[in-house]
Design a protein around this motif. Sequence first.
Motif, short mmCIF file in Angstrom:
data_model
loop_
_atom_site.label_atom_id
_atom_site.label_comp_id
_atom_site.label_asym_id
_atom_site.label_seq_id
_atom_site.Cartn_x
_atom_site.Cartn_y
_atom_site.Cartn_z
N LYS A 179 43.86 29.40 -15.10
CA LYS A 179 44.10 28.60 -16.31
C LYS A 179 45.48 28.91 -16.87
O LYS A 179 45.85 30.07 -17.06
CB LYS A 179 43.04 28.91 -17.37
CG LYS A 179 43.17 28.03 -18.62
CD LYS A 179 42.04 28.29 -19.59
CE LYS A 179 42.16 27.38 -20.81
NZ LYS A 179 41.05 27.56 -21.77
N PRO A 180 46.28 27.88 -17.14
CA PRO A 180 47.60 28.11 -17.73
C PRO A 180 47.49 28.80 -19.09
O PRO A 180 46.53 28.58 -19.84
CB PRO A 180 48.16 26.69 -17.90
CG PRO A 180 47.42 25.88 -16.87
CD PRO A 180 46.04 26.46 -16.82
N ASP A 181 48.48 29.66 -19.38
CA ASP A 181 48.47 30.37 -20.66
C ASP A 181 49.01 29.47 -21.77
O ASP A 181 49.21 28.26 -21.58
CB ASP A 181 49.24 31.69 -20.56
CG ASP A 181 50.72 31.50 -20.23
OD1 ASP A 181 51.26 30.39 -20.46
OD2 ASP A 181 51.35 32.47 -19.77
N SER A 182 49.26 30.05 -22.94
CA SER A 182 49.67 29.26 -24.11
C SER A 182 51.03 28.59 -23.92
O SER A 182 51.35 27.63 -24.62
CB SER A 182 49.70 30.16 -25.35
OG SER A 182 50.63 31.22 -25.19
N THR A 183 51.82 29.07 -22.96
CA THR A 183 53.12 28.46 -22.68
C THR A 183 53.03 27.39 -21.59
O THR A 183 54.01 26.71 -21.30
CB THR A 183 54.16 29.51 -22.24
OG1 THR A 183 53.80 30.02 -20.94
CG2 THR A 183 54.21 30.66 -23.22
N GLY A 184 51.85 27.26 -20.96
CA GLY A 184 51.67 26.32 -19.87
C GLY A 184 51.91 26.92 -18.51
O GLY A 184 51.88 26.20 -17.50
N LYS A 185 52.09 28.22 -18.44
CA LYS A 185 52.38 28.89 -17.16
C LYS A 185 51.11 29.42 -16.52
O LYS A 185 50.23 29.97 -17.20
CB LYS A 185 53.34 30.06 -17.41
CG LYS A 185 53.74 30.83 -16.16
CD LYS A 185 54.71 31.94 -16.49
CE LYS A 185 55.14 32.71 -15.24
NZ LYS A 185 56.10 33.80 -15.56
N THR A 186 50.99 29.26 -15.21
CA THR A 186 49.90 29.89 -14.46
C THR A 186 50.38 31.29 -14.10
O THR A 186 50.91 31.52 -13.02
CB THR A 186 49.54 29.08 -13.19
OG1 THR A 186 50.73 28.80 -12.44
CG2 THR A 186 48.86 27.77 -13.56
N ASP A 187 50.21 32.19 -15.02
CA ASP A 187 50.77 33.53 -14.90
C ASP A 187 50.23 34.24 -13.65
O ASP A 187 49.03 34.32 -13.44
CB ASP A 187 50.43 34.35 -16.15
CG ASP A 187 51.27 35.61 -16.27
OD1 ASP A 187 52.42 35.59 -15.81
OD2 ASP A 187 50.77 36.61 -16.81
N GLY A 188 51.15 34.73 -12.82
CA GLY A 188 50.76 35.44 -11.61
C GLY A 188 50.37 34.55 -10.46
O GLY A 188 49.97 35.05 -9.40
N ALA A 189 50.48 33.26 -10.63
CA ALA A 189 50.08 32.32 -9.57
C ALA A 189 51.17 31.25 -9.39
O ALA A 189 51.53 30.56 -10.34
CB ALA A 189 48.76 31.65 -9.91
N SER A 190 51.70 31.14 -8.18
CA SER A 190 52.65 30.07 -7.85
C SER A 190 51.85 28.86 -7.42
O SER A 190 51.26 28.83 -6.34
CB SER A 190 53.60 30.53 -6.74
OG SER A 190 54.39 31.61 -7.18
N SER A 191 51.80 27.86 -8.28
CA SER A 191 50.87 26.75 -8.10
C SER A 191 51.54 25.40 -7.86
O SER A 191 50.86 24.37 -7.81
CB SER A 191 49.98 26.64 -9.35
OG SER A 191 50.76 26.71 -10.53
N CYS A 192 52.85 25.41 -7.69
CA CYS A 192 53.58 24.16 -7.53
C CYS A 192 54.78 24.37 -6.60
O CYS A 192 55.36 25.46 -6.56
CB CYS A 192 54.06 23.66 -8.90
SG CYS A 192 55.14 22.19 -8.87
N ALA A 193 55.11 23.34 -5.86
CA ALA A 193 56.35 23.32 -5.07
C ALA A 193 57.16 22.10 -5.49
O ALA A 193 56.64 20.98 -5.48
CB ALA A 193 56.05 23.27 -3.58
N ILE A 194 58.39 22.32 -5.90
CA ILE A 194 59.29 21.23 -6.27
C ILE A 194 60.26 21.02 -5.11
O ILE A 194 60.96 21.95 -4.71
CB ILE A 194 60.06 21.55 -7.56
CG1 ILE A 194 59.06 21.78 -8.72
CG2 ILE A 194 61.01 20.41 -7.91
CD1 ILE A 194 59.72 22.27 -10.01
N ILE A 195 60.27 19.82 -4.56
CA ILE A 195 61.05 19.52 -3.37
C ILE A 195 61.97 18.35 -3.68
O ILE A 195 61.51 17.27 -4.10
CB ILE A 195 60.13 19.17 -2.19
CG1 ILE A 195 59.18 20.35 -1.90
CG2 ILE A 195 60.95 18.82 -0.95
CD1 ILE A 195 58.10 20.03 -0.90
N VAL A 196 63.27 18.54 -3.48
CA VAL A 196 64.28 17.54 -3.84
C VAL A 196 64.91 16.97 -2.57
O VAL A 196 65.44 17.71 -1.74
CB VAL A 196 65.36 18.14 -4.74
CG1 VAL A 196 66.44 17.10 -5.06
CG2 VAL A 196 64.75 18.69 -6.03
#
Length: 294
Positions: free
Chosen positions: A65-82
Amino acid sequence: MPGDIGAQLINTRPETNFSIIADVPTPLTLNNLNDLNALTPSGGEIYLTSIDDITTNPPWLNGVKPDSTGKTDGASSCAIIVNDHGAGLVDAYYMYFYSFNLGNTVLGMVIGDHVGDWEHNMIRFQDGVPQAMWFSQHSFGEAFTYNAVEKQGQRPISYSAVGSHANYAITGTHDHTIPGVNLPFGLLLEDHCDQGTLWDPTLSAYTYSYDAVTDVFTPYVEGTPTNWLYYTGAWGDEQYPLSDPRQKEIFGISLTAKYQSGPTGPEDKQLNRTNVCPTGETCIVSPVLTAKKA
């Protein structure tokens, strides 16, 4: 909730045709996951298969669950590909990972559960100005002009459906019984989304550029694991056969199975598409936030 991409390798093991694959790298990591490609049997596919019986609902399936800042603390849950196509045309893909997908209820039975789930948004830029945005929804989706989508400040909002994680531009109930058509009324297969927990995927993301000519991913941050992006297998279990006591189907139709196969990863999401929509989609880029018409 979003899942940790690397943790999926800890909680699964590679299998093909429901048999454990021998001679896999130990430990299996995001740096060597692509080595599994060489072990793929002719005409077969590799599945990252849950070590636990998923009917017992092991905690890792629930994600982080994301914290109060919106971060999934301790978990890399997204890949941004350009992908920079040249001539000022740039596509930025936001690939969201979830450890488990909860399907829809049809005739009193849940269908479409599967281990592992990838959904994504894509924003198309021309000369640095965002033009349009794609919302993936299962195997299909919708596109809108960038001016049309909801925003928090200058950043666009995407609503993730409960359980299935399909991305929608507005809250509410969305029927996807007809592939590629988001009906504004309930028919059979429904997704539901609201203004729930705010998640900022950019706070826990791996970031890469993608060269479509060479098919090479390059991390923007040195030391970021990259080889996992070349893995061509599935990120979850293979669809259980009817002989498995956990499996159920409606009228013996395989497409209505309760437990279905996990998805392939970002490399299989048409990262070099011509239109905002993937090839094969009727590409309507709507200037208003309404359901896409057939």
